[in-house]
Design a protein around this motif. Structure first.
Motif, PDB file in Angstrom:
ATOM      1  N   UNK A   1     -14.350   2.866 -21.059  1.00  0.00           N
ATOM      2  CA  UNK A   1     -13.870   1.538 -20.680  1.00  0.00           C
ATOM      3  C   UNK A   1     -12.381   1.598 -20.351  1.00  0.00           C
ATOM      4  N   UNK A   2     -11.627   2.313 -21.191  1.00  0.00           N
ATOM      5  CA  UNK A   2     -10.196   2.487 -20.952  1.00  0.00           C
ATOM      6  C   UNK A   2      -9.952   3.244 -19.655  1.00  0.00           C
ATOM      7  N   UNK A   3     -10.772   4.269 -19.392  1.00  0.00           N
ATOM      8  CA  UNK A   3     -10.646   5.045 -18.151  1.00  0.00           C
ATOM      9  C   UNK A   3     -10.912   4.171 -16.928  1.00  0.00           C
ATOM     10  N   UNK A   4     -11.910   3.273 -17.045  1.00  0.00           N
ATOM     11  CA  UNK A   4     -12.229   2.366 -15.947  1.00  0.00           C
ATOM     12  C   UNK A   4     -11.052   1.431 -15.677  1.00  0.00           C
ATOM     13  N   UNK A   5     -10.479   0.872 -16.735  1.00  0.00           N
ATOM     14  CA  UNK A   5      -9.330  -0.012 -16.584  1.00  0.00           C
ATOM     15  C   UNK A   5      -8.146   0.732 -15.962  1.00  0.00           C
ATOM     16  N   UNK A   6      -7.959   1.985 -16.379  1.00  0.00           N
ATOM     17  CA  UNK A   6      -6.854   2.791 -15.840  1.00  0.00           C
ATOM     18  C   UNK A   6      -7.039   3.033 -14.347  1.00  0.00           C
ATOM     19  N   UNK A   7      -8.288   3.263 -13.928  1.00  0.00           N
ATOM     20  CA  UNK A   7      -8.565   3.491 -12.514  1.00  0.00           C
ATOM     21  C   UNK A   7      -8.298   2.223 -11.704  1.00  0.00           C
ATOM     22  N   UNK A   8      -8.719   1.073 -12.229  1.00  0.00           N
ATOM     23  CA  UNK A   8      -8.451  -0.199 -11.543  1.00  0.00           C
ATOM     24  C   UNK A   8      -6.940  -0.419 -11.452  1.00  0.00           C
ATOM     25  N   UNK A   9      -6.252  -0.098 -12.547  1.00  0.00           N
ATOM     26  CA  UNK A   9      -4.792  -0.233 -12.573  1.00  0.00           C
ATOM     27  C   UNK A   9      -4.144   0.645 -11.506  1.00  0.00           C
ATOM     28  N   UNK A  10      -4.599   1.894 -11.395  1.00  0.00           N
ATOM     29  CA  UNK A  10      -4.036   2.815 -10.403  1.00  0.00           C
ATOM     30  C   UNK A  10      -4.273   2.323  -8.979  1.00  0.00           C
ATOM     31  N   UNK A  11      -5.497   1.853  -8.730  1.00  0.00           N
ATOM     32  CA  UNK A  11      -5.820   1.383  -7.376  1.00  0.00           C
ATOM     33  C   UNK A  11      -4.973   0.154  -7.015  1.00  0.00           C
ATOM     34  N   UNK A  12      -4.842  -0.778  -7.964  1.00  0.00           N
ATOM     35  CA  UNK A  12      -4.047  -1.978  -7.711  1.00  0.00           C
ATOM     36  C   UNK A  12      -2.575  -1.635  -7.485  1.00  0.00           C
ATOM     37  N   UNK A  13      -2.074  -0.672  -8.270  1.00  0.00           N
ATOM     38  CA  UNK A  13      -0.676  -0.249  -8.119  1.00  0.00           C
ATOM     39  C   UNK A  13      -0.451   0.367  -6.739  1.00  0.00           C
ATOM     40  N   UNK A  14      -1.388   1.204  -6.286  1.00  0.00           N
ATOM     41  CA  UNK A  14      -1.286   1.816  -4.954  1.00  0.00           C
ATOM     42  C   UNK A  14      -1.319   0.744  -3.868  1.00  0.00           C
ATOM     43  N   UNK A  15      -2.227  -0.198  -4.036  1.00  0.00           N
ATOM     44  CA  UNK A  15      -2.385  -1.252  -3.032  1.00  0.00           C
ATOM     45  C   UNK A  15      -1.152  -2.150  -2.989  1.00  0.00           C
ATOM     46  N   UNK A  16      -0.578  -2.407  -4.165  1.00  0.00           N
ATOM     47  CA  UNK A  16       0.646  -3.212  -4.233  1.00  0.00           C
ATOM     48  C   UNK A  16       1.781  -2.553  -3.440  1.00  0.00           C
ATOM     49  N   UNK A  17       1.920  -1.244  -3.575  1.00  0.00           N
ATOM     50  CA  UNK A  17       2.965  -0.519  -2.848  1.00  0.00           C
ATOM     51  C   UNK A  17       2.782  -0.644  -1.339  1.00  0.00           C
ATOM     52  N   UNK A  18       1.525  -0.554  -0.903  1.00  0.00           N
ATOM     53  CA  UNK A  18       1.226  -0.672   0.526  1.00  0.00           C
ATOM     54  C   UNK A  18       1.598  -2.071   1.029  1.00  0.00           C
ATOM     55  N   UNK A  19       1.232  -3.103   0.241  1.00  0.00           N
ATOM     56  CA  UNK A  19       1.567  -4.478   0.626  1.00  0.00           C
ATOM     57  C   UNK A  19       3.082  -4.685   0.676  1.00  0.00           C
ATOM     58  N   UNK A  20       3.789  -4.166  -0.327  1.00  0.00           N
ATOM     59  CA  UNK A  20       5.248  -4.310  -0.357  1.00  0.00           C
ATOM     60  C   UNK A  20       5.882  -3.664   0.868  1.00  0.00           C
ATOM     61  N   UNK A  21       5.403  -2.479   1.194  1.00  0.00           N
ATOM     62  CA  UNK A  21       5.931  -1.759   2.374  1.00  0.00           C
ATOM     63  C   UNK A  21       5.633  -2.538   3.661  1.00  0.00           C
ATOM     64  N   UNK A  22       4.432  -3.095   3.726  1.00  0.00           N
ATOM     65  CA  UNK A  22       4.031  -3.861   4.919  1.00  0.00           C
ATOM     66  C   UNK A  22       4.912  -5.095   5.097  1.00  0.00           C
ATOM     67  N   UNK A  23       5.228  -5.760   3.974  1.00  0.00           N
ATOM     68  CA  UNK A  23       6.064  -6.954   4.015  1.00  0.00           C
ATOM     69  C   UNK A  23       7.513  -6.603   4.391  1.00  0.00           C
ATOM     70  N   UNK A  24       8.033  -5.527   3.780  1.00  0.00           N
ATOM     71  CA  UNK A  24       9.422  -5.144   4.047  1.00  0.00           C
ATOM     72  C   UNK A  24       9.642  -4.706   5.491  1.00  0.00           C
ATOM     73  N   UNK A  25       8.667  -4.045   6.076  1.00  0.00           N
ATOM     74  CA  UNK A  25       8.815  -3.563   7.457  1.00  0.00           C
ATOM     75  C   UNK A  25       8.578  -4.658   8.492  1.00  0.00           C
TER      76      UNK A  25
END
Length: 327
Positions: A301-325
């Motif tokens: 369960x913890x591993x699943x949450x960690x994977x969701x956390x990683x994916x959301x963190x990656x996606x957040x970076x992409x959105x931030x970059x898209x907004x800044x550019x």
């Protein structure tokens, strides 16, 4: 000598205060938990009734469609079926409203109970924090574990993403035909970013609690390593049940018929974030879990949450970059 007497008196006072506070609070928490079980049972009943109505409605709609395709069908029969389907549709609306009301009430109650558990955990942790606790430390750790487990199951519901990540990432403000269109694109991106950050914080906080449970379980050495999590409410609230003096098991009991620890929701978020057109969104760590499997160990369960956390963190970076550019 005076310090020793003061220390002893201080320890006794803490113990008395904890026992008194614990007893009065436990009564309150107990009544809240009973209220939660009652509401959950009602929700389960209403949800089952709603599902049955939806099945009946769908069957009547299919029958109406079949008759309409048949030129020889009796029009009076079709009209009667349509009238009946309208009646069922109204019942569905009423039942859905009741389900929504119960779900809202349950979520509010969960928030109240979670705060009570947090206060209890903080008080117990404060008691042991100075390192001078002379009581049964193992028992103290066990009590912290019990309330931490219960708190995790009272975490407010986390919903899947309300937007389509892949479609959001196809937005290109720089190629907008007008400034107004560009501003609309940027607004969509900012809303997606805000929701992503909110989900990310929720998942991080939840996984922090789950990791705390794992750590406490290792410390107490009285709980099995494989603690099963079930997505069914038939085994929902974590409870400690003593099997004998050397073996105690953390199990899931009671429930609402819902995915109480929301395994399916997290799996769906992962599916939402499986954006093939944007490789940088892909997490380097792949999570493998059979959705058909209804049980998860606490570590899984913890591993699943960690994977969701990683994916959301990656996606957040992409959105931030898209907004800044785009500015």
């Amino acid at each position: 000598m005076i310090n020793k007497k003061y220390f002893a008196a201080h320890q006794i006072l803490l113990f008395v205060v904890l026992i008194f506070w614990g007893n009065t609070s436990a009564q309150t928490i107990s009544s809240l938990e009973n209220r939660f079980k009652d509401l959950s049972s009602r929700l389960n009943t209403e949800t089952s009734s709603l599902d049955s109505l939806k099945n009946i409605y769908n069957q009547k709609i299919k029958e109406i469609d079949r008759l309409k395709r048949n030129d020889d069908s009796d029009q009076n029969t079709i009209k009667k079926l349509m009238a009946a389907s309208v009646g069922i549709s109204n019942k569905i609306d009423q039942k859905q409203k009741k389900v929504n009301e119960l779900e809202t009430e349950i979520e509010k109650l969960k928030g109240i109970i979670e705060k009570r558990f947090t206060a209890t955990i903080d008080s117990l942790a404060e008691l042991k924090s100075p390192g001078n606790y002379k009581g049964n430390k193992e028992e103290l750790e066990k009590q912290i574990l019990i309330f931490t487990e219960k708190k995790v199951l009272m975490t407010p519901k986390i919903y899947s993403l309300s937007y389509n990540p892949e479609k959001i990432l196809t937005l290109k403000p720089s190629s907008a035909a007008s400034m107004e269109e560009k501003n609309i694109y940027n607004e969509y991106l900012r809303e997606a970013l805000n929701e992503t950050e909110t989900k990310l914080n929720q998942i991080r906080n939840l996984n922090s609690e789950v990791k705390q449970i794992l750590l406490l379980q290792k410390k107490t050495k009285k709980f099995l390593e494989d603690v099963e999590f079930s997505s069914g409410f038939s085994r929902s609230a974590l409870a400690i049940r003593g099997q004998d003096k050397n073996t105690q098991v953390s199990t899931l009991t009671g429930g609402t018929g819902k995915d109480f620890i929301q395994v399916n929701t997290y799996l769906y978020i992962l599916k939402q974030l499986d954006v093939n057109t944007v490789p940088e969104v892909k997490s380097k760590n792949s999570f493998s879990f059979d959705a058909k499997n209804k049980n998860l160990t606490l570590q899984e369960y913890s591993d699943l949450l960690a994977e969701v956390e990683n994916r959301l963190a990656d996606y957040r970076l992409v959105l931030k970059n898209k907004i800044s550019t785009s500015n």
